[in-house]
Scaffold this motif. Structure first.
Motif, PDB file in Angstrom:
ATOM      1  N   SER A 245      43.036 -97.440  53.290  1.00 26.59           N
ATOM      2  CA  SER A 245      42.140 -96.502  53.981  1.00 26.59           C
ATOM      3  C   SER A 245      42.689 -95.097  54.104  1.00 26.59           C
ATOM      4  O   SER A 245      41.927 -94.150  54.217  1.00 26.59           O
ATOM      5  CB  SER A 245      41.842 -97.003  55.401  1.00 26.59           C
ATOM      6  OG  SER A 245      41.303 -98.263  55.360  1.00 26.59           O
ATOM      7  N   ASP A 274      43.726 -92.059  60.741  1.00 25.09           N
ATOM      8  CA  ASP A 274      42.647 -91.072  60.781  1.00 25.09           C
ATOM      9  C   ASP A 274      41.369 -91.822  61.181  1.00 25.09           C
ATOM     10  O   ASP A 274      40.663 -92.366  60.337  1.00 25.09           O
ATOM     11  CB  ASP A 274      42.525 -90.437  59.379  1.00 25.09           C
ATOM     12  CG  ASP A 274      41.417 -89.423  59.295  1.00 25.09           C
ATOM     13  OD1 ASP A 274      40.642 -89.300  60.262  1.00 25.09           O
ATOM     14  OD2 ASP A 274      41.316 -88.747  58.244  1.00 25.09           O
ATOM     15  N   GLU A 276      38.576 -90.787  62.323  1.00 25.71           N
ATOM     16  CA  GLU A 276      37.308 -90.189  61.878  1.00 25.71           C
ATOM     17  C   GLU A 276      36.949 -90.736  60.487  1.00 25.71           C
ATOM     18  O   GLU A 276      35.788 -90.991  60.176  1.00 25.71           O
ATOM     19  CB  GLU A 276      37.460 -88.678  61.835  1.00 25.71           C
ATOM     20  CG  GLU A 276      36.125 -87.984  61.938  1.00 25.71           C
ATOM     21  CD  GLU A 276      36.230 -86.482  61.816  1.00 25.71           C
ATOM     22  OE1 GLU A 276      37.315 -85.920  62.091  1.00 25.71           O
ATOM     23  OE2 GLU A 276      35.222 -85.868  61.422  1.00 25.71           O
ATOM     24  N   ARG A 277      37.990 -90.923  59.679  1.00 25.89           N
ATOM     25  CA  ARG A 277      37.763 -91.483  58.338  1.00 25.89           C
ATOM     26  C   ARG A 277      37.226 -92.918  58.447  1.00 25.89           C
ATOM     27  O   ARG A 277      36.317 -93.310  57.723  1.00 25.89           O
ATOM     28  CB  ARG A 277      39.087 -91.434  57.554  1.00 25.89           C
ATOM     29  CG  ARG A 277      38.954 -91.863  56.115  1.00 25.89           C
ATOM     30  CD  ARG A 277      40.235 -91.607  55.340  1.00 25.89           C
ATOM     31  NE  ARG A 277      40.222 -92.337  54.091  1.00 25.89           N
ATOM     32  CZ  ARG A 277      39.652 -91.919  52.970  1.00 25.89           C
ATOM     33  NH1 ARG A 277      39.090 -90.742  52.925  1.00 25.89           N
ATOM     34  NH2 ARG A 277      39.660 -92.656  51.887  1.00 25.89           N
ATOM     35  N   SER A 382      29.723 -87.192  57.866  1.00 25.37           N
ATOM     36  CA  SER A 382      30.819 -88.003  57.309  1.00 25.37           C
ATOM     37  C   SER A 382      30.709 -88.111  55.787  1.00 25.37           C
ATOM     38  O   SER A 382      31.716 -88.105  55.077  1.00 25.37           O
ATOM     39  CB  SER A 382      30.841 -89.389  57.947  1.00 25.37           C
ATOM     40  OG  SER A 382      29.641 -90.060  57.663  1.00 25.37           O
ATOM     41  N   LYS A 385      32.155 -84.866  54.490  1.00 25.77           N
ATOM     42  CA  LYS A 385      33.597 -84.703  54.763  1.00 25.77           C
ATOM     43  C   LYS A 385      34.470 -85.641  53.945  1.00 25.77           C
ATOM     44  O   LYS A 385      35.588 -85.317  53.570  1.00 25.77           O
ATOM     45  CB  LYS A 385      33.875 -84.949  56.258  1.00 25.77           C
ATOM     46  CG  LYS A 385      33.794 -83.700  57.078  1.00 25.77           C
ATOM     47  CD  LYS A 385      34.531 -83.850  58.379  1.00 25.77           C
ATOM     48  CE  LYS A 385      35.998 -83.489  58.218  1.00 25.77           C
ATOM     49  NZ  LYS A 385      36.695 -83.301  59.486  1.00 25.77           N
ATOM     50  N   LEU A 386      33.941 -86.852  53.685  1.00 26.26           N
ATOM     51  CA  LEU A 386      34.793 -87.852  53.039  1.00 26.26           C
ATOM     52  C   LEU A 386      34.596 -87.974  51.527  1.00 26.26           C
ATOM     53  O   LEU A 386      35.212 -88.827  50.888  1.00 26.26           O
ATOM     54  CB  LEU A 386      34.575 -89.224  53.698  1.00 26.26           C
ATOM     55  CG  LEU A 386      34.967 -89.298  55.176  1.00 26.26           C
ATOM     56  CD1 LEU A 386      34.807 -90.712  55.695  1.00 26.26           C
ATOM     57  CD2 LEU A 386      36.404 -88.848  55.405  1.00 26.26           C
TER      58      LEU A 386
END
Ligand SMILES: CC(C)=CCC/C(C)=C/CC/C(C)=C/CC/C(C)=C/[C@@H]1[C@@H](COP(=O)(O)OP(=O)(O)O)[C@]1(C)CC/C=C(\C)CC/C=C(\C)CCC=C(C)C
Length: 596
Positions: A245, A274, A276-277, A382, A385-386
């Motif tokens: 991850s 992380d 948020e990830r 998300s 961002k990811l």
């Protein structure tokens, strides 16, 4: 040995056959490690039971050699039980992306903390009780005590290491892999004991049975040992999830992480996670599950970081497509298109005329984050961002947005032929190349990044070309399936030149999407899709190990929609109803994994 030949070996063979298509190197190491641990932990304990006369094996039933007083059949049992339970656990857990369950590692909800504490106290209590029963009271409590004092401390260790993770997993993935083999072994033991294969000496047992002649102690033994196996596997999975991850903690991950890496996964403090990830990965999985049965199903055969990156890529593509599709006016659609280009501009430098894109050396992440928060809805955050921009090439991403721009044209207010961008067959090819050929190229880039360091540039170029063609094939299937659905929202992807051949126009298709000609065009699209598939499919065999089989599954599951449409020429898509039934998907998956 006959009980093994009759009951355990056939089950192990059956489970191996069922799980074979999804088994990979990591599973192999996991099972091997578990067998070694189970064997070494059980050996001295079992030997003690036999030496102290708690257990006996009638000499006429047990044949062959012994080791430390333990018959080989019994030693083999440690191995086969661990193997069977591990395979059941793997089969139930493969559909899960474990990364999302790391969410409980920090600021876990109270119920998870309380359950972990409660479970820990119970296991500690049972360990102490076991010691007291075995060495304090002894007598008829000896065997039960010895089971508890041996197994519960091991269970407690794994519970301390991975309790929160185990609690967060769906019960189907933890409780069932314990209960199914336990029930089976209870039934087998009932038969074996009934025939006197082994027996617990009276005086060291309670003398009570769970049912039939299955002693309480034997029943407990199978339950706790299966619990130990499942807890052990879940502990491995937790550390694998940490490794997969977090690229900031583990920038490079081999196909099968080493034991040292697993240890590092263990010792990375949760404060370095992380979170948020993890939330973003969870959102991506939810989006995938809600929006595409084919790709959700296919995602379950991918593993490791590639699986996470593909799910994140899907989430970005789906979110971007939805932004455009859900917009009510042409202007709104174009606003999203412009914002998506601007988002990509943070990461890439695009020379549109030369058709080249280079990755920017420096990205001001704070600026990107601010842009995302101010310009996009919270649901898109998300996915943006990811997106793994550090791995993905920029050119296909820009082309994808070019494709969405063509979709925006369908919403133009002007009632001119401009409203229908697909005029000739070449426009259909260009559109499909943009929205789907690019996806093929992005998928191959991810696979090669994760697994294909030895791929030659020539082989890579051939695969990239094939991946674009395969993307186009899938898009044709998508259009063929959705002619009627698209017509309802004013979109006609059938080239106007085709329509002209039979005196039709896009407006007429919108008015009467069920006219016989649409089914004829559907056949034509599907013929073209399968022609492209026939060219590109063999080239998929050049994809690196680890990505090849699962990618074939993804492609074949989608092409199966086309096969079903061909079998039912007048079938029309009904909302909420799967085109491909689950059993057929499963069969396609097995065939694809075996053929790849
Ligand atoms: C396993 C997994 C998670 C894969 C993810 C694949 C992925 C990133 C798909 C993106 C899908 C998407 C939302 C794209 C936006 C544009 C669009 C709508 C394209 C159509 C896809 C259909 O997706 P949808 O969510 O609408 O699905 P449903 O029909 O509702 O079920 C497309 C049809 C495009 C799909 C194209 C591909 C996946 C590319 C195929 C090519 C390869 C995998 C390369 C093969 C390699 C060689 C060497 C030939």
């Amino acid at each position: 040995m006959t009980s093994h030949l009759k009951y355990t070996i056939p089950l192990a063979v059956l489970l191996t056959g069922v799980a074979y298509p999804i088994l990979n190197r990591v599973h192999f190491y996991q099972i091997l490690a578990l067998i070694v641990i189970a064997f070494t932990a059980t050996l001295p304990w079992d030997s003690h039971l036999i030496k102290t006369g708690v257990w006996t094996y009638p000499s006429e039933v047990v044949i062959g050699p012994k080791w430390l007083g333990i018959p080989y059949e019994e030693l083999f049992f440690f191995i086969i039980q661990t193997y069977i339970t591990s395979l059941i656990y793997i089969l139930f857990n493969q559909p899960l992306l474990h990364a999302q369950y790391l969410k409980s590692q920090r600021n876990a909800p109270t119920w998870i903390n309380l359950t972990k504490l409660g479970g820990g106290l119970i296991l500690a209590g049972l360990s102490a009780l076991g010691g007291y029963l075995a060495f304090g009271i002894a007598g008829e409590f000896t065997y039960l005590g010895l089971i508890l004092v041996w197994a519960c401390p091991f269970a407690l260790i794994t519970w301390i290491l991975a309790g929160k993770f185990i609690i967060s997993l769906p019960w189907m993935c933890t409780v069932l892999p314990v209960l199914l083999p336990t029930t089976y072994l209870w039934l087998v033991d009932e038969l074996a004991l009934g025939r006197g294969t082994w027996s617990i000496e009276s005086g060291t047992k309670l003398g009570r049975c769970l049912f039939g002649v299955l002693e309480i102690e034997e029943a407990t033994f199978f339950l706790v040992t299966n619990m130990l196996i499942v807890f052990g596997l879940a502990t491995f999975d937790q550390y694998l999830a940490v490794i997969y991850s977090f690229p900031h903690l583990f920038p490079e991950v081999p196909q099968a992480p080493s034991p040292l890496m697993l240890l590092q996964g263990r010792f990375k403090g949760t404060s370095s996670y992380d979170m948020e990830r993890i939330r973003g990965i969870k959102e991506a999985v939810i989006r995938l599950k809600a929006k595409s049965r084919s790709f959700y199903f296919a995602s379950s055969v991918f593993t490791g970081r590639l699986r996470i990156d593909l799910v994140l890529l899907y989430s970005f593509c789906r979110m971007a497509d939805d932004l455009i599709d859900d917009a009510t006016t042409h202007e709104e659609m174009m606003t999203w298109v412009t914002k998506l280009y601007r988002f990509l501009d943070f990461y890439y430098d695009r020379d549109a005329t030369a058709g080249e894109t280079t990755r920017r050396k420096k990205v001001n992440q704070l600026e990107v984050d601010k842009f995302i928060v101010t310009e996009f809805p919270p649901s898109a955050k998300s996915a943006l961002k990811l997106l793994p921009t550090d791995i993905l090439p920029g050119h296909p991403l820009y082309l994808l947005i070019d494709g969405f721009k063509m979709d925006a044209q369908f919403r133009t207010e002007k009632n001119t032929t401009d409203r229908f961008p697909i005029k000739e067959e070449k426009d259909l090819i260009q559109y499909s190349l943009c929205v789907a050929g690019t996806i093929g190229e992005l998928c191959v880039s991810l696979i090669v990044y994760h697994f294909g360091s030895s791929c030659s540039p020539v082989a890579l170029n051939a695969m990239l070309d094939a991946s674009r063609q395969m993307g186009i094939a899938l898009q044709y299937v998508n259009i063929a399936r959705d002619i009627q659905v698209d017509a309802k929202i004013g979109r006609v992807y059938l080239p106007m030149s085709w329509l002209k051949e039979v005196d039709l126009t896009p407006e007429k298709i919108i008015q009467d999407p069920l006219c016989p000609e649409t089914f004829m065009f559907r056949e034509r699209l599907l013929d073209e899709a399968f022609r492209l598939w026939t060219y590109a499919r063999p080239l998929m065999n050049g994809l690196p190990d680890g990505g090849r089989g699962p990618m074939v599954v993804a492609v074949e599951n989608y092409m199966e929609i086309g096969r079903i449409l061909r079998e039912n020429p007048r079938r029309v898509r009904t909302v909420g109803k799967a085109t491909v039934p689950v059993s057929r998907r499963a069969w396609v998956t097995i065939k694809a994994l075996i053929s790849a």
